[in-house]
Scaffold this motif. Structure first.
Motif, PDB file in Angstrom:
ATOM      1  N   THR A 129       0.830  -1.200   0.000  1.00  0.00           N
ATOM      2  CA  THR A 129       0.000   0.000   0.000  1.00  0.00           C
ATOM      3  C   THR A 129       0.868   1.255   0.000  1.00  0.00           C
ATOM      4  O   THR A 129       2.060   1.225   0.318  1.00  0.00           O
ATOM      5  N   ASP A 130       0.241   2.366  -0.340  1.00  0.00           N
ATOM      6  CA  ASP A 130       0.959   3.632  -0.441  1.00  0.00           C
ATOM      7  C   ASP A 130       1.630   4.044   0.870  1.00  0.00           C
ATOM      8  O   ASP A 130       2.790   4.476   0.858  1.00  0.00           O
ATOM      9  N   PRO A 131       0.976   3.921   2.035  1.00  0.00           N
ATOM     10  CA  PRO A 131       1.658   4.289   3.282  1.00  0.00           C
ATOM     11  C   PRO A 131       2.939   3.491   3.535  1.00  0.00           C
ATOM     12  O   PRO A 131       3.925   4.048   4.023  1.00  0.00           O
ATOM     13  N   TRP A 132       2.932   2.197   3.207  1.00  0.00           N
ATOM     14  CA  TRP A 132       4.131   1.393   3.398  1.00  0.00           C
ATOM     15  C   TRP A 132       5.249   1.825   2.455  1.00  0.00           C
ATOM     16  O   TRP A 132       6.431   1.767   2.808  1.00  0.00           O
ATOM     17  N   LYS A 133       4.898   2.249   1.263  1.00  0.00           N
ATOM     18  CA  LYS A 133       5.916   2.691   0.307  1.00  0.00           C
ATOM     19  C   LYS A 133       6.486   4.055   0.682  1.00  0.00           C
ATOM     20  O   LYS A 133       7.682   4.309   0.499  1.00  0.00           O
ATOM     21  N   ARG A 134       5.648   4.928   1.203  1.00  0.00           N
ATOM     22  CA  ARG A 134       6.085   6.294   1.516  1.00  0.00           C
ATOM     23  C   ARG A 134       6.688   6.417   2.914  1.00  0.00           C
ATOM     24  O   ARG A 134       7.633   7.175   3.121  1.00  0.00           O
ATOM     25  N   PHE A 135       6.143   5.662   3.872  1.00  0.00           N
ATOM     26  CA  PHE A 135       6.579   5.816   5.265  1.00  0.00           C
ATOM     27  C   PHE A 135       6.847   4.446   5.912  1.00  0.00           C
ATOM     28  O   PHE A 135       6.202   4.086   6.900  1.00  0.00           O
ATOM     29  N   PRO A 136       7.783   3.676   5.381  1.00  0.00           N
ATOM     30  CA  PRO A 136       7.986   2.318   5.899  1.00  0.00           C
ATOM     31  C   PRO A 136       8.405   2.274   7.365  1.00  0.00           C
ATOM     32  O   PRO A 136       7.936   1.420   8.117  1.00  0.00           O
ATOM     33  N   ALA A 137       9.261   3.191   7.789  1.00  0.00           N
ATOM     34  CA  ALA A 137       9.711   3.180   9.180  1.00  0.00           C
ATOM     35  C   ALA A 137       8.560   3.493  10.126  1.00  0.00           C
ATOM     36  O   ALA A 137       8.394   2.846  11.169  1.00  0.00           O
ATOM     37  N   ARG A 138       7.754   4.480   9.762  1.00  0.00           N
ATOM     38  CA  ARG A 138       6.614   4.840  10.606  1.00  0.00           C
ATOM     39  C   ARG A 138       5.618   3.685  10.694  1.00  0.00           C
ATOM     40  O   ARG A 138       5.100   3.369  11.775  1.00  0.00           O
ATOM     41  N   MET A 139       5.342   3.047   9.556  1.00  0.00           N
ATOM     42  CA  MET A 139       4.380   1.952   9.560  1.00  0.00           C
ATOM     43  C   MET A 139       4.879   0.777  10.401  1.00  0.00           C
ATOM     44  O   MET A 139       4.105   0.151  11.135  1.00  0.00           O
ATOM     45  N   LEU A 140       6.178   0.476  10.312  1.00  0.00           N
ATOM     46  CA  LEU A 140       6.726  -0.621  11.104  1.00  0.00           C
ATOM     47  C   LEU A 140       6.692  -0.274  12.593  1.00  0.00           C
ATOM     48  O   LEU A 140       6.438  -1.144  13.435  1.00  0.00           O
ATOM     49  N   ARG A 141       6.900   0.982  12.919  1.00  0.00           N
ATOM     50  CA  ARG A 141       6.813   1.422  14.314  1.00  0.00           C
ATOM     51  C   ARG A 141       5.385   1.246  14.835  1.00  0.00           C
ATOM     52  O   ARG A 141       5.171   0.837  15.972  1.00  0.00           O
ATOM     53  N   HIS A 142       4.408   1.543  13.976  1.00  0.00           N
ATOM     54  CA  HIS A 142       3.010   1.342  14.373  1.00  0.00           C
ATOM     55  C   HIS A 142       2.744  -0.137  14.644  1.00  0.00           C
ATOM     56  O   HIS A 142       2.065  -0.481  15.633  1.00  0.00           O
ATOM     57  N   LYS A 143       3.246  -1.020  13.770  1.00  0.00           N
ATOM     58  CA  LYS A 143       3.030  -2.456  13.969  1.00  0.00           C
ATOM     59  C   LYS A 143       3.637  -2.926  15.276  1.00  0.00           C
ATOM     60  O   LYS A 143       3.020  -3.697  16.019  1.00  0.00           O
ATOM     61  N   ALA A 144       4.844  -2.455  15.572  1.00  0.00           N
ATOM     62  CA  ALA A 144       5.506  -2.848  16.816  1.00  0.00           C
ATOM     63  C   ALA A 144       4.737  -2.338  18.037  1.00  0.00           C
ATOM     64  O   ALA A 144       4.591  -3.041  19.036  1.00  0.00           O
ATOM     65  N   THR A 145       4.231  -1.122  17.945  1.00  0.00           N
ATOM     66  CA  THR A 145       3.447  -0.549  19.035  1.00  0.00           C
ATOM     67  C   THR A 145       2.221  -1.394  19.339  1.00  0.00           C
ATOM     68  O   THR A 145       1.943  -1.745  20.497  1.00  0.00           O
ATOM     69  N   ILE A 146       1.479  -1.727  18.289  1.00  0.00           N
ATOM     70  CA  ILE A 146       0.222  -2.451  18.453  1.00  0.00           C
ATOM     71  C   ILE A 146       0.460  -3.858  18.993  1.00  0.00           C
ATOM     72  O   ILE A 146      -0.226  -4.304  19.927  1.00  0.00           O
ATOM     73  N   GLN A 147       1.434  -4.570  18.447  1.00  0.00           N
ATOM     74  CA  GLN A 147       1.688  -5.927  18.911  1.00  0.00           C
ATOM     75  C   GLN A 147       2.213  -5.938  20.346  1.00  0.00           C
ATOM     76  O   GLN A 147       1.837  -6.807  21.147  1.00  0.00           O
ATOM     77  N   CYS A 148       3.041  -4.971  20.676  1.00  0.00           N
ATOM     78  CA  CYS A 148       3.561  -4.903  22.035  1.00  0.00           C
ATOM     79  C   CYS A 148       2.429  -4.594  23.015  1.00  0.00           C
ATOM     80  O   CYS A 148       2.383  -5.145  24.120  1.00  0.00           O
ATOM     81  N   ALA A 149       1.499  -3.727  22.619  1.00  0.00           N
ATOM     82  CA  ALA A 149       0.369  -3.389  23.486  1.00  0.00           C
ATOM     83  C   ALA A 149      -0.496  -4.611  23.753  1.00  0.00           C
ATOM     84  O   ALA A 149      -1.029  -4.777  24.863  1.00  0.00           O
ATOM     85  N   ARG A 150      -0.641  -5.471  22.755  1.00  0.00           N
ATOM     86  CA  ARG A 150      -1.434  -6.684  22.956  1.00  0.00           C
ATOM     87  C   ARG A 150      -0.803  -7.566  24.035  1.00  0.00           C
ATOM     88  O   ARG A 150      -1.493  -8.095  24.912  1.00  0.00           O
TER      89      ARG A 150
END
Length: 231
Positions: A129-150
């Motif tokens: 998707t476009d967000p992953w192509k434009r902001f890969p570091a930010r998107m990966l940080r979001h994934k880490a945040t969400i999984q860690c919160a779980r």
């Protein structure tokens, strides 16, 4: 009129009728049933999230019904509001060229001696998707945040948009459906650009291609495109 509706409406100081109509015109699919709408509001109330500010919204599911989707703003809200939350830090892992390959999130709880630590890897998470192509570091940080919160707080019943899309695409995993999978990926990229781009892409499909995508996916992508218009 359900208790879930009156409770959610009271939080934003709207009448239940006004609140329901606002949501059905903005953040939930137009063909949602009353039962699905109530279930969505129960999740929003459980986590005290505001659908009007897009902290939580609903996507149609290929399995039927809807899936509550929590935006990163919503995830951060419920993390920061948790009474045991005591801090969140990140550690980026880079390769020899300086490209990010992983992000580690650490959440500290007031009642624990050690932090909860989760690492998410770009090779496993990066999407088309476009967000992953434009902001890969930010998107990966979001994934880490969400999984860690779980892991840290046991949040359940909610997912982020990216995870929902990956789950829904799993039905196209067989080799015989690869063409439909690829087409769906292209349509999703157009939907990320907004309703005008998605509408043009949909109009360019053949009748068979539209049939292969199906009404459920078409409605999901239209909803996604509409959200992008609002951003």
């Amino acid at each position: 009129m359900s208790k879930a509706l009156t409770t959610a409406a009271a939080r934003v100081e709207l009448s239940p009728v006004e609140f329901a109509q606002t949501l059905k015109n903005t953040v939930v699919p137009g063909n949602i049933t009353n039962e699905q709408f109530t279930a969505f509001l129960m999740v929003a109330n459980e986590y005290n999230l505001n659908p009007i500010t897009k902290e939580i919204y609903a996507f149609p599911s290929q399995r039927g019904g809807i899936q509550p989707i929590v935006s990163i703003d919503g995830w951060l809200k419920i993390i920061n509001r948790h009474e045991q939350f005591d801090g969140l830090i990140f550690e980026d892992q880079l390769d020899d060229s300086g490209n990010i390959v992983a992000v580690t999130a650490k959440i500290y709880r007031k009642d624990r001696t050690h932090p909860i630590v989760v690492t998410e890897y770009m090779s496993e998470c990066k999407g088309n998707t476009d967000p992953w192509k434009r902001f890969p570091a930010r998107m990966l940080r979001h994934k880490a945040t969400i999984q860690c919160a779980r892991y840290a707080f046991g949040f359940s019943g909610i997912v982020d948009e990216d995870e929902h899309q990956r789950t829904e695409r799993a039905v196209y995993g067989s080799d015989s459906a690869q063409e439909s999978h690829d087409l769906l990926g292209k349509l999703e990229q157009e939907a990320q650009k907004g309703t005008a781009a998605y509408s043009a892409a949909w109009q360019g499909l053949t009748a068979q291609q539209r049939k292969d995508i199906g009404a459920v996916e078409h409605n999901r992508l239209k909803t996604l495109a509409l959200y992008r218009d609002w951003e």
